[in-house]
Design an enzyme around this catalytic site. Structure first.
Site, PDB file in Angstrom:
ATOM      1  N   ASN A   9       0.882  -1.169   0.000  1.00 22.44           N
ATOM      2  CA  ASN A   9       0.000   0.000   0.000  1.00 22.44           C
ATOM      3  C   ASN A   9       0.920   1.220   0.000  1.00 22.44           C
ATOM      4  OD1 ASN A   9      -1.886   1.975   0.441  1.00 22.44           O
ATOM      5  ND2 ASN A   9      -2.729   1.088   2.320  1.00 22.44           N
ATOM      6  N   ARG A  98      -2.602  -2.172  -3.393  1.00 27.34           N
ATOM      7  CA  ARG A  98      -3.824  -1.403  -3.229  1.00 27.34           C
ATOM      8  C   ARG A  98      -3.752  -0.240  -4.212  1.00 27.34           C
ATOM      9  NH1 ARG A  98      -6.091   1.252   2.267  1.00 27.34           N
ATOM     10  NH2 ARG A  98      -8.129   1.718   1.434  1.00 27.34           N
ATOM     11  N   HIS A 186     -13.063   2.568  -0.278  1.00 29.59           N
ATOM     12  CA  HIS A 186     -12.945   1.605   0.829  1.00 29.59           C
ATOM     13  C   HIS A 186     -13.484   0.226   0.413  1.00 29.59           C
ATOM     14  CE1 HIS A 186     -12.920   5.151   3.866  1.00 29.59           C
ATOM     15  NE2 HIS A 186     -11.691   4.675   3.747  1.00 29.59           N
ATOM     16  N   ARG A 244     -11.002  15.593   6.321  1.00 26.98           N
ATOM     17  CA  ARG A 244     -11.780  15.878   5.104  1.00 26.98           C
ATOM     18  C   ARG A 244     -13.190  16.341   5.468  1.00 26.98           C
ATOM     19  NH1 ARG A 244     -10.626  10.118   2.256  1.00 26.98           N
ATOM     20  NH2 ARG A 244      -8.846   9.815   3.626  1.00 26.98           N
ATOM     21  N   GLU A 382      -7.919  -5.153   5.011  1.00 29.30           N
ATOM     22  CA  GLU A 382      -7.774  -4.886   3.574  1.00 29.30           C
ATOM     23  C   GLU A 382      -6.563  -5.614   2.990  1.00 29.30           C
ATOM     24  OE1 GLU A 382      -8.160  -1.101   5.287  1.00 29.30           O
ATOM     25  OE2 GLU A 382      -9.185  -0.291   3.538  1.00 29.30           O
TER      26      GLU A 382
END
Ligand code: ADP
Length: 400
Positions: A9, A98, A186, A244, A382
């Site tokens: 990642n 990813r 996601h 965010r 993940e």
């Protein structure tokens, strides 16, 4: 020497990695985690840490020989070199990455070649903060070990087959046709949860999952598939997050540009880095800091976060056609009992009732026996999802 998949990642200044060895029987929860680590401070002041599957430290060093700063290829060379010499005795047979954006074309993981890389590079404007770094990780491996098969696993893929009404904006058709869609993100986390659901809640067909980490979103899952999510064209939509904004009236952006002299760069900083929990609290983007604070601004940031989750729970239950189960996951979802309690209290109108003791101890099942909807914590993974995909893409490609 067990065959292993390296999961990568790659971000702007760090590369997170994990190695998964093939499980003997390949049943259960997929391959076995061997180690997990991170090389951070790429381009500035590097630090490297690796832990084994039990969380024990295998290697940690923040003293780096001075000289030219590491770039992504140098960092990858270091990670591959460390794995080689670590004594873990792994035969790395593939790398799974990813990749935040798969655009309209990729609705599943794919083996990477030059044509795929070119197509993914064309998506950089859709995810400028993540996609270039994800691709830098792929290029770095290709440079260090050109013969290693690489697989891209997309955060958008799980959402690619949503119903059209959940997929398009009310924009002129030409813009929709050019790729301005509600993609959703996601996806690797939601896919992992969807894979776990039949084991944890076998009877649940209509589920809402709240992935509450630094980035936060929610997804409505019906019969194992995403039918809607709070994130849209970019990962800034939906819930307020660490830094965010979440959903924002686009008129605010127009006003800032036209009347307040904001530049596009200032807007980008505002939307992604200066807002959310940090912007409202003026204290921190970290939920632990806010929960520990008695400053009213921290309270207001938490109120806003919980309110938006509860409100979106109602909307996504409508998208799923009802609600059998509600699942919390990621850092806040897995560990912040107070946030879960507040969200569920606001969802009491749906018949949701928590068992306070189960909630306090982060139990798997949080709901009381008389709850109309069962409520769960399912830790996400993940990296494991990427390892599973990478293995299966390669097996598929290798099959006659
Ligand atoms: P990322 O999106 O970076 O993967 P994580 O899933 O690790 O994020 O979640 C990070 C968030 O989880 C942070 O806001 C952190 O404060 C929060 N968090 C982690 N542990 C706890 C805890 N015990 N209580 C409250 N919040 C927590």
């Amino acid at each position: 020497m067990p065959a292993a998949v390296l999961v990568i990642n790659a971000g702007s200044s760090s590369i997170k990695f994990a190695a998964y060895a093939d499980a003997g029987d390949n049943k259960g929860d997929g391959p076995d985690l061997v180690c997990k680590g991170q090389l951070e401070g790429i381009g500035s002041d590097p630090g490297f840490i690796v832990k084994d599957a039990a969380g024990g430290t295998l290697c940690a060093h923040d003293e780096w020989p001075r000289g030219s700063p590491l770039d992504h290829a140098g960092a990858m060379r270091f990670i591959l070199g460390w794995l080689d010499e670590s004594g873990l005795d792994l035969d790395i047979v593939a790398a799974g990455h990813r990749v935040v954006h798969g655009g309209l074309d990729y609705d599943r993981p794919i083996r990477i070649d030059e044509a795929v890389l070119t197509a993914l590079a064309a998506l950089i404007p859709l995810a400028p903060l993540h996609q270039p770094h994800n691709l830098a990780g792929i290029r770095a491996i290709a440079e260090v070990n050109p013969s290693l098969p690489q697989v891209a696993c997309f955060d958008t893929a799980f959402h690619r087959n949503k119903p059209p009404a959940a997929e398009i904006f009310a924009l002129p058709r030409a813009l929709t046709d050019s790729g301005i869609h509600r993609y959703g993100f996601h996806g690797l986390s939601y896919e992992y949860i969807a894979r776990r659901l039949p084991q944890v809640v076998p009877q649940a067909r209509r589920v809402v999952v709240a992935h509450l980490g630094n980035g936060a979103s929610m997804c409505a899952i019906r019969d194992g598939r995403s039918v809607d999510s709070t994130m849209g064209f970019t990962a800034v939509d939906g819930l307020p997050m660490g830094t965010r904004t979440g959903a924002l009236d686009p008129g605010v952006v127009l006003y800032l540009l036209q009347a307040r002299g904001y530049t596009a760069e200032a807007i980008e900083r505002l939307l992604y880095k200066e807002s959310g929990l940090l912007g409202v609290s003026e204290i921190s983007n970290d939920m632990r800091d806010l929960l520990a604070s008695d400053d009213p601004r921290a309270g207001e940031a938490i109120d806003l976060f919980c309110y938006q989750i509860a409100k979106n729970l109602g909307a996504l239950a409508a998208a799923a056609g009802g609600l059998d189960a509600f699942v919390f996951t990621a850092g806040i979802g897995e560990h912040a009992a107070e946030i879960r309690a507040r969200v569920c209290a606001q969802a009491a109108w749906m018949g949701i009732r928590l068992d306070p003791a189960a909630n306090e101890r982060d139990a798997q099942r949080l709901s009381a026996d008389d709850s109309a909807v069962s409520v769960w914590v399912i830790p996400t993974d993940e990296e494991r999802m990427i390892a599973i995909h990478t293995r299966s893409v390669l097996t598929h490609v290798a099959a006659p």
